[in-house]
Design a protein around this motif. Structure first.
Motif, short mmCIF file in Angstrom:
data_model
loop_
_atom_site.label_atom_id
_atom_site.label_comp_id
_atom_site.label_asym_id
_atom_site.label_seq_id
_atom_site.Cartn_x
_atom_site.Cartn_y
_atom_site.Cartn_z
N ILE A 244 8.82 -14.31 6.21
CA ILE A 244 9.20 -12.95 6.64
C ILE A 244 8.10 -11.96 6.33
CG2 ILE A 244 10.80 -11.04 6.18
CD1 ILE A 244 12.98 -13.11 5.64
N HIS A 245 7.84 -11.07 7.28
CA HIS A 245 6.95 -9.92 7.07
C HIS A 245 7.74 -8.68 7.46
CE1 HIS A 245 3.72 -7.13 7.02
NE2 HIS A 245 2.74 -8.03 7.02
N GLY A 246 7.82 -7.72 6.54
CA GLY A 246 8.59 -6.51 6.80
C GLY A 246 7.76 -5.25 6.67
N GLY A 247 8.34 -4.16 7.16
CA GLY A 247 7.71 -2.85 7.07
C GLY A 247 8.47 -1.85 7.90
N GLY A 248 7.99 -0.62 7.91
CA GLY A 248 8.61 0.43 8.71
C GLY A 248 8.34 0.22 10.19
N MET A 280 13.62 4.61 11.05
CA MET A 280 13.28 5.82 10.29
C MET A 280 14.52 6.61 9.86
SD MET A 280 11.80 8.34 13.21
CE MET A 280 12.59 8.51 14.80
N LEU A 281 14.27 7.46 8.90
CA LEU A 281 15.26 8.40 8.41
C LEU A 281 14.91 9.77 8.96
CD1 LEU A 281 17.66 8.48 6.30
CD2 LEU A 281 15.97 9.24 4.64
N THR A 282 15.84 10.40 9.66
CA THR A 282 15.60 11.77 10.15
C THR A 282 16.24 12.76 9.19
OG1 THR A 282 17.56 11.66 11.56
CG2 THR A 282 15.46 11.04 12.56
N LEU A 283 15.81 13.99 9.28
CA LEU A 283 16.35 15.05 8.41
C LEU A 283 16.86 16.18 9.29
CD1 LEU A 283 16.80 16.21 5.59
CD2 LEU A 283 14.46 17.07 5.62
N ASN A 284 18.17 16.36 9.27
CA ASN A 284 18.81 17.36 10.13
C ASN A 284 18.40 17.20 11.59
OD1 ASN A 284 20.21 18.59 7.96
ND2 ASN A 284 18.40 19.77 7.41
N GLY A 285 18.35 15.93 12.03
CA GLY A 285 18.10 15.63 13.43
C GLY A 285 16.65 15.52 13.83
#
Length: 494
Positions: A244-248, A280-285
């Protein structure tokens, strides 16, 4: 029989673009590599989501009984902007800005990264190699790629020949991009003189006289390209082919695409069986990003010292919130969502702690064995943590019914229920029962402060400003800061 022998795990492979039954290369053992941080600034919550997603994967493999070698690197050199055509290594930029040595920047933010991961109760990797500690290995790979005819030297720098490589291989197979389309859509850059083709990327860059971070090589005093380090370190510790190779998601192209090309050019085989990418994580859209300022740092979240959230949240609550979305889904980070997760988190913890007080019966009205397998089925389906959490909430409702006497459970089933909840809450999800360990019940603290805010508001309405000011000032003395705004009064902890 090992637990992993009883479970059938399926993982979404970014390379095949479908879920596949997971079978490790070596029975009972897993090799996993994850791209770590570039240590030139504090990690924000978007970065944390990626690392916590793979902490969940690591924990689940270990829970199933696999022997796991988890390698996660530290990028402390060579992360070039625009692949070196313009811009500089961000670590070097930060060193110049703060007038300190580049390795001081690296040390400062590596320590910050480790401290942050500890706050989120993330397990350390098996090996955490650095780019600067593997210069010799990177130079050796460059030599091999040149000898295979897939790289060329120009003015002391070495570039990977993407067009030549694509004649015998498939450059773009991970990201789904076609080289012909890339060539058509590429505008000529002013600084393209060294490259044969705009798509070529740096394997080694000759250092300019003012460049502090530099190492001797057969081609020049310089430094390795960013993509090269992961190829060197992953294959050194996991072999030429690993599980396995992971990342964003943002690393899929060009970073991971270039890793595949480098490995195939030097080792003549595809390096990884399963490619995993966390979204990804968004912040307030909006996309969370350091460059735009639309981000929140873990310490700002934990302390409450920010202009985004109405109050402070424990790290474990933020972690629980992030696991309420599957790792491949975009997740929006907001005050309302965190507040809802916090309530759910404490409800689960309260339910788990109350298991010991349940009276058992001769018969069970709840099928614990089927429920337990449903928890495993959720994780076996590409680490589907939100479905797992839904099953844990189902158990929480059952626990309340057992306490009220409307449902019954045998002693044997109760022990299995307790063990299963413990395994998934603490071993797999890696949550921390802050109320149990510290005696500091954050939900009760929040309620007490909200009551004081309400009393202060009543005092202000009655024009009793001495009482109003006293509540504010005395709270401030113990590190609780009230903030009056258009939407009402909020607080932060120091």
């Amino acid at each position: 029989m090992k637990l992993y022998e009883q479970q059938e795990l399926h993982i979404y492979n970014s390379l095949s673009k479908k879920k596949e039954k997971f079978t490790p290369i070596h029975e009972g053992a897993i090799g996993m590599y994850v791209c770590g941080p570039t240590v030139y600034s504090n990690v924000h919550m978007g970065n944390c989501r990626t690392f916590l997603s793979f902490d969940l994967v690591f924990r689940y493999f270990k829970h199933l009984g696999y022997k796991v070698r988890y390698v996660r690197n530290i990028t402390d050199a060579g992360h070039l902007e625009n692949d070196g055509e313009s811009g500089d290594d961000p670590i070097l930029k930060k060193a110049r800005l703060e007038r300190i040595e580049p390795m001081e920047v690296v040390q400062k933010y590596t320590v910050d990264f480790h401290t942050t991961m500890e706050k989120f109760n993330a397990l350390p990797p098996s090996i955490e190699p650095t780019a600067t500690g593997h210069i010799i290995e990177q130079i050796d790979i460059v030599k091999t790629i040149i000898s295979e005819g897939f790289a060329y030297v120009k003015n002391g720098s070495v570039y990977f020949d993407v067009v030549k490589f694509n004649e015998a291989h498939d450059y773009g197979k991970l990201s789904g991009r076609k080289l012909e389309d890339m060539i058509t859509n590429t505008r000529e850059l002013a600084a393209q003189s060294e490259k044969k083709n705009p798509q070529d990327f740096a394997l080694w860059k000759k250092a300019e006289p003012q460049h502090i971070m530099r190492w001797p090589s057969p081609w020049s005093d310089g430094f390795p390209g960013w993509h090269l380090e992961c190829t060197a370190m992953s294959t050194k510790y996991l072999g030429h082919q690993f599980d396995i190779h992971g990342g964003g998601m943002d690393l899929k192209f060009p970073h991971h695409e270039c890793e595949i090309a480098q490995a195939e050019a030097s080792n003549k085989q595809s390096p990884v069986n399963v490619w995993m990418h966390a979204n990804m994580l968004t912040l307030n859209g909006k996309k969370m990003s350091k460059s735009t300022g639309n981000n929140i740092l873990p310490n700002e979240l934990i302390s409450g010292n920010n202009d985004i959230l109405s109050k402070a949240y424990p790290a474990t609550v933020a972690k629980f919130f992030m696991f309420q979305a599957q790792y491949r889904s975009i997740l929006d980070f907001s005050d309302e969502a965190l507040a809802a997760s916090e309530k759910g988190f404490y409800r689960l913890m309260d339910s788990f702690r109350s298991i010991d007080s349940i009276s058992t019966s001769e018969k069970s009205s709840f099928d614990v064995t089927s429920w337990r397998q449903a928890c495993y089925n959720a994780m076996n389906d590409d680490f589907n943590s939100p479905i797992l959490i839904a099953h844990l909430f189902e158990a929480s409702k059952q626990i309340n019914a057992f306490k009220e006497g409307t449902e019954s459970i045998t002693e044997e089933d109760l022990k299995l229920l307790q063990k299963t909840m413990h395994d998934f809450l603490f071993d797999v999800l890696g949550l921390v029962d802050t109320t149990h360990e510290t005696g500091d019940d954050s939900s009760k603290l929040n309620g007490a402060i909200e009551l004081l805010i309400e009393l202060r508001n009543q005092a202000r309405a009655n024009k009793d400003f001495s009482t109003s000011d006293r509540i504010r000032d005395e709270l401030q003395e113990v590190g609780i800061h009230l903030k009056d705004g258009k939407e009402g009064t909020t607080y932060s902890l120091n």
